[in-house]
Design a protein around this motif. Sequence first.
Motif, PDB file in Angstrom:
ATOM      1  N   THR A 173     -22.837  10.004 -10.924  1.00 58.26           N
ATOM      2  CA  THR A 173     -22.579  12.345 -11.251  1.00 58.26           C
ATOM      3  C   THR A 173     -21.115  12.946 -10.776  1.00 58.26           C
ATOM      4  O   THR A 173     -20.697  11.881  -9.157  1.00 58.26           O
ATOM      5  CB  THR A 173     -24.060  12.847 -10.570  1.00 58.26           C
TER       6      THR A 173
ATOM      7  N   SER B 163     -23.223  18.891 -16.931  1.00 56.17           N
ATOM      8  CA  SER B 163     -25.004  20.086 -16.178  1.00 56.17           C
ATOM      9  C   SER B 163     -24.778  21.177 -15.049  1.00 56.17           C
ATOM     10  O   SER B 163     -24.530  20.052 -14.176  1.00 56.17           O
ATOM     11  CB  SER B 163     -25.902  18.850 -15.967  1.00 56.17           C
TER      12      SER B 163
ATOM     13  N   HIS C 262     -24.743  10.154 -19.445  1.00 56.43           N
ATOM     14  CA  HIS C 262     -26.036  10.597 -21.004  1.00 56.43           C
ATOM     15  C   HIS C 262     -25.398   9.623 -22.233  1.00 56.43           C
ATOM     16  O   HIS C 262     -25.071   8.691 -21.524  1.00 56.43           O
ATOM     17  CB  HIS C 262     -24.679  12.213 -21.098  1.00 56.43           C
TER      18      HIS C 262
END
Length: 359
Positions: free
Chosen positions: A131, A337, A344
């Motif tokens: 992330t 996000s 993803h």
Amino acid sequence: MTLRLRLERYRVPLAGAFHTARFAFAERRGALLTLEDDDGRRGRGEAAPLPDYSDDDLAQAEAALTELELSRVPPASDRDALGRFLDAHPVSRVPSARSALESALLELEALQRGLPVHRLLAEPEGSAPSTRPLSALVASTSREAIEASVARALAAGFTTVKLKVGKPGAFDEELALLRALRRAHGAALRLRLDVNGCFAPNEAAAKLRALAELQPELVEDPLPRGAPLLEAPPVPIALDEALRDPLPPFTALRERHGVVAILLKPTVLGGPLTCRSRARSARAAGIAAIVSHTFEGPVGYAAACELSLALPETRFAEGLAPHSGLSAWGTQPAALSGARLVAHEAPGLGLPSLRIPAS
């Protein structure tokens, strides 16, 4: 494999004019490139040079793309052959056109393999992306609006905020605002300051010393393009626009000129593959690569997000917070996000089919 090419122009307003110390703009224009293969798969790219910032323009980009002989273009799967072809082709002199072409070819390959683009580009190969936090870009002009925007960004989960500084004759006011922000938010606020090359060379050192008390994590492009870089500056330096000009080796940039990061903007530098190569060279010298956008539409923005996820993580937030011009398109990439990018498994760029907004 036969490829068919389509270009579609767009013109999309921003929610409000965006101001830097050097120029302002209130809309984005560009062209969406679609390459369709024999099986109906469509790879997408976007040519969207930013007026007064990019080194090319939209007419040049459209001409370069329409003049391509697609039968001679190697597939993205053959990275070396594609790189050699593009380096030797006139499209390499039009960075936004090359960026659009690289993006479209990469999405085609990703769709053929059923993978997201970031998996194709992953470094090291096969690595799983983490992330990535994003930095918020504050575009307000008044002190009150800037203070409110920074507070909203922190409340929304951003920890890094990028502000534009360097407006002629306004440095004392900018310094007072930055001091107020530091007092209000303390260490919870990571300040990134973008000068856009607007400090005069004979004033830059003194202004950077004044900024040093605010502990900015980065100061981007303090000097105009072509000016000699400062020796041992008192703040960490990031280079953006300067990357388009001849520079010393990355090791010298780090050791002599205080450069700790470079800003990679595919539209300006020539595409995701070109930027990945720059990132690799910088990383070998201990310089971080931060991916950023130039207010493109969703295709160019998604391509930048995929590049970010493909590169090794650094200690810096990516410059990819969504901008107001994206809302007109009514979609966002799968990678986005909130205040971060996430891995993803959506094939290609992770974008649905698009309809160009009415201008």
